[in-house]
Design a protein around this motif. Structure first.
Motif, PDB file in Angstrom:
ATOM      1  N   UNK A   1       6.960  15.121 -10.711  1.00  0.00           N
ATOM      2  CA  UNK A   1       5.554  15.644 -10.335  1.00  0.00           C
ATOM      3  C   UNK A   1       4.783  14.424  -9.440  1.00  0.00           C
ATOM      4  N   UNK A   2       4.243  15.185  -8.397  1.00  0.00           N
ATOM      5  CA  UNK A   2       3.437  14.150  -7.311  1.00  0.00           C
ATOM      6  C   UNK A   2       4.317  13.088  -6.787  1.00  0.00           C
ATOM      7  N   UNK A   3       5.799  13.428  -6.690  1.00  0.00           N
ATOM      8  CA  UNK A   3       6.526  12.752  -5.602  1.00  0.00           C
ATOM      9  C   UNK A   3       6.872  13.644  -4.429  1.00  0.00           C
ATOM     10  N   UNK A   4       6.722  12.984  -3.432  1.00  0.00           N
ATOM     11  CA  UNK A   4       6.976  13.762  -1.993  1.00  0.00           C
ATOM     12  C   UNK A   4       8.538  13.746  -1.797  1.00  0.00           C
TER      13      UNK A   4
ATOM     14  N   UNK B   1      16.124   4.258 -13.041  1.00  0.00           N
ATOM     15  CA  UNK B   1      14.682   4.059 -12.643  1.00  0.00           C
ATOM     16  C   UNK B   1      14.928   4.012 -10.840  1.00  0.00           C
ATOM     17  N   UNK B   2      14.282   4.749 -10.221  1.00  0.00           N
ATOM     18  CA  UNK B   2      14.467   4.819  -8.682  1.00  0.00           C
ATOM     19  C   UNK B   2      13.135   4.924  -8.309  1.00  0.00           C
ATOM     20  N   UNK B   3      13.014   4.300  -7.050  1.00  0.00           N
ATOM     21  CA  UNK B   3      11.729   4.511  -6.158  1.00  0.00           C
ATOM     22  C   UNK B   3      11.324   5.775  -6.039  1.00  0.00           C
ATOM     23  N   UNK B   4      10.027   6.048  -6.302  1.00  0.00           N
ATOM     24  CA  UNK B   4       9.810   7.619  -5.820  1.00  0.00           C
ATOM     25  C   UNK B   4      10.127   8.168  -4.593  1.00  0.00           C
ATOM     26  N   UNK B   5       9.954   7.290  -3.400  1.00  0.00           N
ATOM     27  CA  UNK B   5      10.237   7.643  -2.053  1.00  0.00           C
ATOM     28  C   UNK B   5      11.588   7.766  -1.844  1.00  0.00           C
ATOM     29  N   UNK B   6      12.604   7.402  -2.987  1.00  0.00           N
ATOM     30  CA  UNK B   6      13.916   7.238  -2.856  1.00  0.00           C
ATOM     31  C   UNK B   6      14.596   8.486  -3.715  1.00  0.00           C
TER      32      UNK B   6
ATOM     33  N   UNK C   1       0.670  -1.026  -0.051  1.00  0.00           N
ATOM     34  CA  UNK C   1       0.096  -0.053   0.143  1.00  0.00           C
ATOM     35  C   UNK C   1       0.688   1.297  -0.035  1.00  0.00           C
ATOM     36  N   UNK C   2       2.208   0.952  -0.122  1.00  0.00           N
ATOM     37  CA  UNK C   2       3.270   2.334  -0.080  1.00  0.00           C
ATOM     38  C   UNK C   2       3.547   2.463  -1.439  1.00  0.00           C
ATOM     39  N   UNK C   3       2.431   3.406  -1.824  1.00  0.00           N
ATOM     40  CA  UNK C   3       2.585   3.731  -3.334  1.00  0.00           C
ATOM     41  C   UNK C   3       3.735   4.437  -3.662  1.00  0.00           C
ATOM     42  N   UNK C   4       4.374   5.221  -2.813  1.00  0.00           N
ATOM     43  CA  UNK C   4       5.580   5.869  -3.122  1.00  0.00           C
ATOM     44  C   UNK C   4       6.693   4.872  -3.332  1.00  0.00           C
ATOM     45  N   UNK C   5       6.585   4.090  -2.503  1.00  0.00           N
ATOM     46  CA  UNK C   5       7.729   2.935  -2.454  1.00  0.00           C
ATOM     47  C   UNK C   5       7.440   2.249  -3.723  1.00  0.00           C
ATOM     48  N   UNK C   6       6.186   1.807  -4.022  1.00  0.00           N
ATOM     49  CA  UNK C   6       5.906   0.858  -4.934  1.00  0.00           C
ATOM     50  C   UNK C   6       6.235   1.355  -6.698  1.00  0.00           C
ATOM     51  N   UNK C   7       6.104   2.947  -6.499  1.00  0.00           N
ATOM     52  CA  UNK C   7       6.379   3.534  -7.821  1.00  0.00           C
ATOM     53  C   UNK C   7       7.735   3.665  -8.170  1.00  0.00           C
ATOM     54  N   UNK C   8       7.788   3.186  -9.442  1.00  0.00           N
ATOM     55  CA  UNK C   8       9.349   3.479 -10.047  1.00  0.00           C
ATOM     56  C   UNK C   8       9.182   4.636 -11.009  1.00  0.00           C
TER      57      UNK C   8
END
Length: 292
Positions: free
Chosen positions: A276-279, A237-242, A198-205
Motif C-alpha cells: 500500500x502506498x508504494x509507487x 526487507x526491500x526499499x519501497x523504491x525497489x 528526502x527520498x522517502x520511497x528510498x529510505x522506507x523499508x
C-alpha cells in the motif's frame, strides 16, 4: 611500459586511475591506507602515474589532493559491467583494470552495459554532492535534457539505473543509464529536499513475505530449498523504491488469491497489503492497487 611495472605497483596505479575517474580526485593518504604502504612509496606511485599520464591529474596545494583534469583519459581499461558490480558491493579498488583472477563461473549474457564514462561522471556527482544536467532519451518524450540530483546507482536485475531527484517533475525517479548520452555538472547546489534523505520511497523499508505458489508448484519443498525458506516462508526487507523490480525479477504472483497461472510463477506474495502506498508497482506481476 605498464607491462614492465611490478604487479603490486600496477595495482596501486590502477587505484589512482580509478579514483580520478570515479571520484574526480585522490589523496596520497587514500593510497597509503588502502595498500598499507609508506608515504615515500605512495609519493613514488604518484610520480610514476604522472610520468605515464601527465595530462590526467593536477595537484592542489591548498587541499593537498590530486584532481582529475579536463584532458583526463584513463590509463587503464575499466570494464563497465565488472566495475559497476564492484561499485555496488563497495569494492572500489579498480583492480579490474589490470585483470583479476578468473574463475570458471559464467554469468548470464549482458545486453545492457552502460558507458563507463557516463557512470563515472554520475558517481562523481554523487560523491561530491553535485547536481548534473543530462541528455536523456525517454520512452515517452524522446530526446530531453534533465537536471538531476543523483544519489544511487542500482542494478534492478535487468538493467542499471540511477536514482535521482528530477528538477523538472520535482520528484525522485529512476533513469536508465544506457539512455543517458551526456553528463555535465551544474552550479546550482542540491537543496535539502533534493537529497537522498528526502527520498522517502528510498529510505522506507518494507517487508515482503514470499511463499511457494499454492497452485503452480507440485513439490513446494524444492522452492523452499531454492530460497532458503523456513516453514514455507521467506521474509525479506526491500526499499519501497525497489519492491516492484524485485517482484518482477522473481516473477512473484502479487494477486490477492494467487490467481496467476504458469510455471514462471513459483512464488506468491502472502502479505500484498504491505505494498500500500508504494509507487512503481505497475511491473509487479498481477498487482492491482484495488486489491482485485
Amino acid at each position: 611500459m605498464l607491462d614492465t611495472i611490478p604487479y603490486a605497483q600496477r595495482q596501486r596505479l590502477a587505484y589512482i586511475d580509478f579514483c580520478l575517474l570515479f571520484r574526480g580526485s585522490v589523496h596520497r593518504n587514500d593510497l597509503v591506507q588502502r595498500f598499507e604502504v609508506g608515504l615515500s612509496a605512495g609519493s613514488r606511485d604518484f610520480a610514476m602515474y604522472k610520468e605515464l599520464a601527465p595530462e590526467n591529474l593536477t595537484y592542489n596545494t591548498k587541499e593537498k589532493r590530486y584532481f582529475q583534469t579536463e584532458q583526463f583519459v584513463p590509463l587503464f581499461e575499466h570494464d563497465a559491467q565488472r566495475t559497476l558490480v564492484k561499485l555496488a558491493n563497495d569494492i572500489s579498488d579498480g583492480f579490474d583494470a589490470i585483470g583479476d583472477v578468473h574463475f570458471p563461473v559464467e554469468a548470464p549474457s549482458t545486453l545492457n552495459v552502460p558507458n563507463i564514462f557516463i557512470v563515472a561522471r554520475i558517481v562523481q556527482a554523487m560523491l561530491n554532492g553535485r547536481a548534473i544536467s543530462v541528455s536523456y532519451t525517454s520512452l515517452s518524450s524522446g530526446n530531453v535534457t534533465r537536471e538531476l540530483v543523483p544519489h544511487a546507482i542500482v542494478d534492478n536485475g535487468l538493467r542499471w539505473h540511477v536514482r535521482a531527484f528530477d528538477r523538472k517533475s520535482e520528484s525522485f525517479r529512476d533513469f536508465v543509464l544506457t539512455r543517458v548520452r551526456a553528463v555535465n555538472f551544474v552550479d546550482a547546489a542540491p537543496a535539502p529536499h533534493e537529497e537522498a534523505e528526502a527520498d522517502h520511497e528510498w529510505q522506507r523499508m518494507i517487508p515482503l513475505q514470499l511463499t511457494p505458489h499454492p497452485h503452480n508448484i507440485d513439490y513446494p519443498k524444492a522452492i523452499e530449498m531454492d530460497y532458503g525458506m523456513r516453514n514455507s516462508l521467506l521474509s525479506v526487507e526491500v526499499r519501497a523504491a525497489m519492491a516492484g523490480y524485485l517482484l518482477r525479477r522473481w516473477n512473484v504472483d502479487c494477486t490477492t488469491n494467487a490467481a496467476l497461472r504458469g510455471p514462471e510463477y513459483q512464488l506468491w506474495l502472502q502479505n500484498r497489503t504491505t505494498l500500500m502506498d508504494v509507487g512503481n508497482l505497475a511491473i509487479a506481476p498481477g498487482y492491482d492497487s484495488k486489491g482485485e
